[in-house]
Write an enzyme that holds these catalytic residues in place. Structure first.
Site, PDB file in Angstrom:
ATOM      1  CB  VAL A  58      -1.007   0.051   1.184  1.00  0.00           C
ATOM      2  CG1 VAL A  58      -1.991  -1.101   1.127  1.00  0.00           C
ATOM      3  CG2 VAL A  58      -0.299   0.114   2.533  1.00  0.00           C
ATOM      4  CG  ASN A  84      -6.045  -3.992   8.952  1.00  0.00           C
ATOM      5  OD1 ASN A  84      -6.182  -3.900  10.164  1.00  0.00           O
ATOM      6  ND2 ASN A  84      -5.314  -4.959   8.404  1.00  0.00           N
ATOM      7  CE1 TYR A 149       1.732   0.913  14.762  1.00  0.00           C
ATOM      8  CE2 TYR A 149       1.295   1.350  17.078  1.00  0.00           C
ATOM      9  CZ  TYR A 149       0.929   0.757  15.880  1.00  0.00           C
ATOM     10  OH  TYR A 149      -0.236   0.026  15.794  1.00  0.00           O
ATOM     11  CB  ALA A 151       4.287  10.216  15.180  1.00  0.00           C
ATOM     12  CE  LYS A 153      -1.302   2.399  13.337  1.00  0.00           C
ATOM     13  NZ  LYS A 153      -2.122   1.946  12.209  1.00  0.00           N
ATOM     14  CB  ILE A 182      -6.054  -6.669  19.097  1.00  0.00           C
ATOM     15  CG1 ILE A 182      -6.771  -5.322  19.348  1.00  0.00           C
ATOM     16  CG2 ILE A 182      -7.024  -7.733  18.610  1.00  0.00           C
ATOM     17  CD1 ILE A 182      -7.848  -5.324  20.404  1.00  0.00           C
TER      18      ILE A 182
END
Ligand SMILES: NC(=O)c1ccc[n+]([C@@H]2O[C@H](COP(=O)([O-])OP(=O)(O)OC[C@H]3O[C@@H](n4cnc5c(N)ncnc54)[C@H](OP(=O)(O)O)[C@@H]3O)[C@@H](O)[C@H]2O)c1
Length: 241
Positions: A58, A84, A149, A151, A153, A182
């Site tokens: 992606v 995702n 990471y 930053a 999100k 999760i």
């Protein structure tokens, strides 16, 4: 059958949350274009007439464009986009290279923004659509060792709210899910000792299940959430915020 005949695209669907989202969408009657960069990871769907497999990265903007064009050509519409695909590498402040920053932003933020724009063009022509971006609870709270990471999100939260404001008048809803911890390979990569420590601070006393994120995705993808946009849905039992 909350998503009957809806055309959905899910990135990073080879395992973890992406795979659970595809399974939940199929149970609800959707037709799913499933993406992953790991060749072979989507072969479990090879004989499923309701799944189209798309292997690409992606963070490659050319591949993103080809993918959305293919969906347009084959189905003439796109009802749901789930951004995702994501990567996480921990590094302490002072040790983070520019290359690492660029790698994580390329997938987690640039890939999301490319696909969001391409999907939005198609959805504007339909005057309908739902876009769901995967953020994280650490994009709200921060987390030691996750400067880059967290930053990315946090950026997902900001871009979700901006896109919801810009695209709402065109009939498109844009929301994000901010999962807590999760049980996937990504979470297991932090190691057992860290994991047990974190679990001991979760009031429900366990990690979340991928299906618990997938169910939130079904809600945001379906008409059950027809008056919900610009929302950051925390699916998290840590009670941190
Ligand atoms: N699990 C959690 O607790 C948690 C919490 C908060 C947020 N999230 C977010 O939820 C999303 C899914 O996480 P997960 O736990 O399911 O991760 P995962 O178990 O690592 O699965 C992610 C999948 O996405 C694929 N992927 C990664 N980069 C890609 C790219 N550039 N193009 C296409 N596919 C790509 C991965 O392939 P590879 O195996 O080749 O990398 C993998 O198959 C991520 O955005 C993550 O940040 C997860």
């Amino acid at each position: 059958m909350l998503l009957k005949d809806k055309i959905c695209f899910v990135s990073g669907a080879g395992k973890g949350l992406g795979r659970a989202i595809v399974e939940a969408f199929l149970r609800e009657g959707a037709i799913v274009y499933a993406n992953d960069r790991e060749i072979g990871s989507l072969e479990i769907y090879a004989d499923n007439p309701n799944v189209e497999i798309m292997y690409f990265d992606v963070s490659d903007s050319y591949a993103d464009k080809e993918a959305i064009l293919r969906i347009k050509k084959e189905k003439g519409c796109l009802d749901v986009l789930v951004n995702n695909a994501g990567i996480m590498t921990d590094a302490l402040i002072g040790t983070i290279s520019r290359a690492l920053m660029e790698e994580i932003f390329a997938t987690n933020v640039f890939g999301t923004m490319e696909l969001l724009q391409l999907a939005a063009k198609q959805m504007i022509s339909q005057h309908s659509g739902s876009i769901i971006n995967l953020s994280s609870i650490v994009g709200i709270t921060g987390n030691p060792g996750q400067l880059v990471y967290s930053a990315t999100k946090g950026a997902i939260i900001a871009l979700t709210k901006t896109a919801a404001k810009e695209l709402g008048p065109r009939g498109i809803r844009v929301n994000a899910i901010a999962p807590g911890m999760i049980d996937t390979d990504m979470m297991r990569s932090i190691g057992d000792i860290h994991l047990q420590h974190h679990i001991s601070n979760i009031p429900l006393g366990r990690l979340g299940r991928p299906t618990e994120i997938a169910e939130a995705c079904v809600y945001l993808a379906s008409d059950m959430s027809s008056y919900v946009t610009g929302h950051i849905l925390q699916v998290d039992a840590s009670v941190l915020v």
